[in-house]
Motif scaffolding. Structure first.
Motif, PDB file in Angstrom:
ATOM      1  N   LEU A  58      25.479   6.495  19.463  1.00 13.47           N
ATOM      2  CA  LEU A  58      24.472   5.473  19.741  1.00 13.47           C
ATOM      3  C   LEU A  58      24.417   5.264  21.247  1.00 13.47           C
ATOM      4  CD1 LEU A  58      22.515   3.374  18.484  1.00 13.47           C
ATOM      5  CD2 LEU A  58      24.416   1.757  18.570  1.00 13.47           C
ATOM      6  N   PHE A  59      23.214   5.322  21.794  1.00 17.28           N
ATOM      7  CA  PHE A  59      23.014   5.224  23.238  1.00 17.28           C
ATOM      8  C   PHE A  59      22.064   4.084  23.568  1.00 17.28           C
ATOM      9  CE2 PHE A  59      23.486   9.637  21.919  1.00 17.28           C
ATOM     10  CZ  PHE A  59      24.498  10.103  22.734  1.00 17.28           C
ATOM     11  N   VAL A  60      22.285   3.435  24.717  1.00 13.35           N
ATOM     12  CA  VAL A  60      21.333   2.486  25.279  1.00 13.35           C
ATOM     13  C   VAL A  60      21.151   2.842  26.740  1.00 13.35           C
ATOM     14  CG1 VAL A  60      20.830   0.088  25.868  1.00 13.35           C
ATOM     15  CG2 VAL A  60      21.928   0.626  23.689  1.00 13.35           C
ATOM     16  N   ASP A  61      19.951   3.285  27.078  1.00 11.23           N
ATOM     17  CA  ASP A  61      19.578   3.504  28.474  1.00 11.23           C
ATOM     18  C   ASP A  61      18.521   2.463  28.786  1.00 11.23           C
ATOM     19  OD1 ASP A  61      18.774   4.267  30.981  1.00 11.23           O
ATOM     20  OD2 ASP A  61      18.661   6.398  30.520  1.00 11.23           O
ATOM     21  N   ASP A  62      18.891   1.440  29.544  1.00 13.44           N
ATOM     22  CA  ASP A  62      17.999   0.297  29.740  1.00 13.44           C
ATOM     23  C   ASP A  62      16.766   0.609  30.581  1.00 13.44           C
ATOM     24  OD1 ASP A  62      19.324   0.514  32.168  1.00 13.44           O
ATOM     25  OD2 ASP A  62      19.637  -1.637  32.392  1.00 13.44           O
ATOM     26  N   ASP A  63      16.729   1.793  31.214  1.00 18.46           N
ATOM     27  CA  ASP A  63      15.554   2.117  32.022  1.00 18.46           C
ATOM     28  C   ASP A  63      15.182   3.599  31.962  1.00 18.46           C
ATOM     29  OD1 ASP A  63      17.619   3.208  33.493  1.00 18.46           O
ATOM     30  OD2 ASP A  63      17.146   2.140  35.335  1.00 18.46           O
ATOM     31  N   GLY A  64      15.530   4.273  30.865  1.00 21.78           N
ATOM     32  CA  GLY A  64      15.197   5.692  30.798  1.00 21.78           C
ATOM     33  C   GLY A  64      15.565   6.351  29.489  1.00 21.78           C
ATOM     34  N   THR A  65      15.776   7.676  29.569  1.00 23.19           N
ATOM     35  CA  THR A  65      16.044   8.479  28.380  1.00 23.19           C
ATOM     36  C   THR A  65      17.242   9.407  28.580  1.00 23.19           C
ATOM     37  OG1 THR A  65      14.470  10.157  29.121  1.00 23.19           O
ATOM     38  CG2 THR A  65      13.635   8.472  27.608  1.00 23.19           C
ATOM     39  N   THR A  66      18.262   8.905  29.231  1.00 18.83           N
ATOM     40  CA  THR A  66      19.499   9.671  29.374  1.00 18.83           C
ATOM     41  C   THR A  66      20.395   9.348  28.193  1.00 18.83           C
ATOM     42  OG1 THR A  66      19.348   9.631  31.773  1.00 18.83           O
ATOM     43  CG2 THR A  66      21.515  10.086  30.830  1.00 18.83           C
ATOM     44  N   PHE A 126      28.566   4.135  21.311  1.00 18.39           N
ATOM     45  CA  PHE A 126      29.446   4.716  20.297  1.00 18.39           C
ATOM     46  C   PHE A 126      29.292   6.223  20.394  1.00 18.39           C
ATOM     47  CE2 PHE A 126      28.334   0.523  18.762  1.00 18.39           C
ATOM     48  CZ  PHE A 126      29.551   0.014  18.337  1.00 18.39           C
ATOM     49  N   TYR A 127      30.403   6.954  20.293  1.00 16.53           N
ATOM     50  CA  TYR A 127      30.361   8.396  20.527  1.00 16.53           C
ATOM     51  C   TYR A 127      31.238   9.114  19.508  1.00 16.53           C
ATOM     52  CZ  TYR A 127      29.449  12.428  23.521  1.00 16.53           C
ATOM     53  OH  TYR A 127      29.006  13.629  24.023  1.00 16.53           O
ATOM     54  N   ASP A 128      30.630   9.952  18.700  1.00 16.96           N
ATOM     55  CA  ASP A 128      31.329  10.740  17.681  1.00 16.96           C
ATOM     56  C   ASP A 128      32.146   9.881  16.722  1.00 16.96           C
ATOM     57  OD1 ASP A 128      30.144  13.017  18.635  1.00 16.96           O
ATOM     58  OD2 ASP A 128      31.894  13.709  19.730  1.00 16.96           O
ATOM     59  N   ILE A 129      31.515   8.829  16.246  1.00 19.15           N
ATOM     60  CA  ILE A 129      32.142   7.929  15.285  1.00 19.15           C
ATOM     61  C   ILE A 129      31.911   8.480  13.878  1.00 19.15           C
ATOM     62  CG2 ILE A 129      32.177   5.580  14.346  1.00 19.15           C
ATOM     63  CD1 ILE A 129      33.113   5.839  17.290  1.00 19.15           C
ATOM     64  N   VAL A 130      32.955   8.528  13.083  1.00 19.05           N
ATOM     65  CA  VAL A 130      32.859   9.050  11.712  1.00 19.05           C
ATOM     66  C   VAL A 130      32.363   7.941  10.790  1.00 19.05           C
ATOM     67  CG1 VAL A 130      34.155   9.994   9.755  1.00 19.05           C
ATOM     68  CG2 VAL A 130      34.686  10.733  12.094  1.00 19.05           C
ATOM     69  N   ILE A 131      31.400   8.285   9.954  1.00 20.52           N
ATOM     70  CA  ILE A 131      30.941   7.401   8.893  1.00 20.52           C
ATOM     71  C   ILE A 131      31.102   8.169   7.584  1.00 20.52           C
ATOM     72  CG2 ILE A 131      28.537   8.043   9.358  1.00 20.52           C
ATOM     73  CD1 ILE A 131      27.750   5.256   8.237  1.00 20.52           C
ATOM     74  N   GLU A 132      31.822   7.590   6.668  1.00 18.16           N
ATOM     75  CA  GLU A 132      32.159   8.264   5.411  1.00 18.16           C
ATOM     76  C   GLU A 132      30.930   8.407   4.513  1.00 18.16           C
ATOM     77  OE1 GLU A 132      35.022   9.705   4.893  1.00 18.16           O
ATOM     78  OE2 GLU A 132      35.846   8.934   6.764  1.00 18.16           O
ATOM     79  N   ALA A 133      31.020   9.283   3.545  1.00 12.65           N
ATOM     80  CA  ALA A 133      29.940   9.510   2.582  1.00 12.65           C
ATOM     81  C   ALA A 133      29.575   8.211   1.878  1.00 12.65           C
ATOM     82  CB  ALA A 133      30.373  10.554   1.553  1.00 12.65           C
ATOM     83  N   ASP A 134      28.290   7.973   1.709  1.00 13.57           N
ATOM     84  CA  ASP A 134      27.766   6.818   0.977  1.00 13.57           C
ATOM     85  C   ASP A 134      28.216   5.475   1.540  1.00 13.57           C
ATOM     86  OD1 ASP A 134      26.512   8.618  -0.859  1.00 13.57           O
ATOM     87  OD2 ASP A 134      28.469   8.891  -1.812  1.00 13.57           O
ATOM     88  N   PHE A 147      19.659   7.377  18.956  1.00 10.24           N
ATOM     89  CA  PHE A 147      20.647   7.645  17.920  1.00 10.24           C
ATOM     90  C   PHE A 147      20.727   9.146  17.698  1.00 10.24           C
ATOM     91  CE2 PHE A 147      21.761   7.979  13.346  1.00 10.24           C
ATOM     92  CZ  PHE A 147      22.961   7.283  13.371  1.00 10.24           C
ATOM     93  N   GLN A 148      21.939   9.617  17.454  1.00 11.39           N
ATOM     94  CA  GLN A 148      22.161  11.032  17.162  1.00 11.39           C
ATOM     95  C   GLN A 148      23.132  11.151  16.003  1.00 11.39           C
ATOM     96  OE1 GLN A 148      23.702  13.188  20.519  1.00 11.39           O
ATOM     97  NE2 GLN A 148      23.674  15.137  19.480  1.00 11.39           N
ATOM     98  N   ASN A 149      22.790  11.977  15.030  1.00 18.39           N
ATOM     99  CA  ASN A 149      23.696  12.210  13.916  1.00 18.39           C
ATOM    100  C   ASN A 149      24.172  13.651  13.945  1.00 18.39           C
ATOM    101  OD1 ASN A 149      20.756  12.037  13.125  1.00 18.39           O
ATOM    102  ND2 ASN A 149      21.470  13.388  11.507  1.00 18.39           N
ATOM    103  N   GLY A 150      25.302  13.902  13.304  1.00 22.90           N
ATOM    104  CA  GLY A 150      25.887  15.230  13.306  1.00 22.90           C
ATOM    105  C   GLY A 150      25.239  16.185  12.327  1.00 22.90           C
ATOM    106  N   THR A 151      24.582  15.643  11.299  1.00 22.04           N
ATOM    107  CA  THR A 151      23.930  16.448  10.266  1.00 22.04           C
ATOM    108  C   THR A 151      22.518  15.921  10.066  1.00 22.04           C
ATOM    109  OG1 THR A 151      26.059  16.755   9.169  1.00 22.04           O
ATOM    110  CG2 THR A 151      24.093  17.252   7.881  1.00 22.04           C
ATOM    111  N   ALA A 152      21.536  16.798  10.120  1.00 22.65           N
ATOM    112  CA  ALA A 152      20.139  16.382   9.950  1.00 22.65           C
ATOM    113  C   ALA A 152      19.942  15.659   8.623  1.00 22.65           C
ATOM    114  CB  ALA A 152      19.225  17.600  10.024  1.00 22.65           C
ATOM    115  N   ASN A 153      19.203  14.567   8.666  1.00 25.22           N
ATOM    116  CA  ASN A 153      18.812  13.785   7.489  1.00 25.22           C
ATOM    117  C   ASN A 153      19.967  13.120   6.747  1.00 25.22           C
ATOM    118  OD1 ASN A 153      15.947  14.239   7.612  1.00 25.22           O
ATOM    119  ND2 ASN A 153      16.360  16.328   6.928  1.00 25.22           N
TER     120      ASN A 153
END
Length: 110
Positions: A48-56, A64-72, A92-98
């Motif tokens: 999870l990223f917040v760039d208050d004035d851009g798209t970096t 949050f960076y490479d945080i594991v979220i369990e199934a369901d 937001f970026q996820n490790g697996t599409a959809n």
């Protein structure tokens, strides 16, 4: 005017960081709650990223960076993120599409 609302929601069809919310011109937004739901049958990771004035979207803007979220599983993040630059983004970026859905709730002040 102060309006509480859903600010953004996305189920990203890929694994690239994608903007979920950017305030409009003349709007101050306050993000209060973030939900991340893993509707897949496998654990996944998110960033999870917040760039208050851009798209970096890298380590310099990561909350949050490479945080594991369990199934369901659904995570609730209570926060206070104020944004007022229309160039700014929550991404937001996820490790697996959809696999994950992110939803932002808060308020917009105009």
């Amino acid at each position: 005017m102060f309006q509480e609302k859903q600010l953004g929601q996305s189920r990203i069809n890929g694994t690239t960081a994608t903007s979920v919310y950017s305030p409009a011109v003349g709007v101050t937004a306050i993000i209060k709650t973030i939900y991340i739901a893993n509707q897949s049958g496998s654990a996944d990771t998110y960033r999870l990223f917040v760039d208050d004035d851009g798209t970096t979207y890298d380590q310099t803007t990561a909350l949050f960076y490479d945080i594991v979220i369990e199934a369901d599983e659904t995570l609730q993040i209570d926060t206070f993120i104020a944004m007022n630059d229309p160039s700014g983004n929550v991404a937001f970026q996820n490790g697996t599409a959809n696999a994950l859905t992110i939803t932002l709730f808060g308020a917009e002040i105009t």
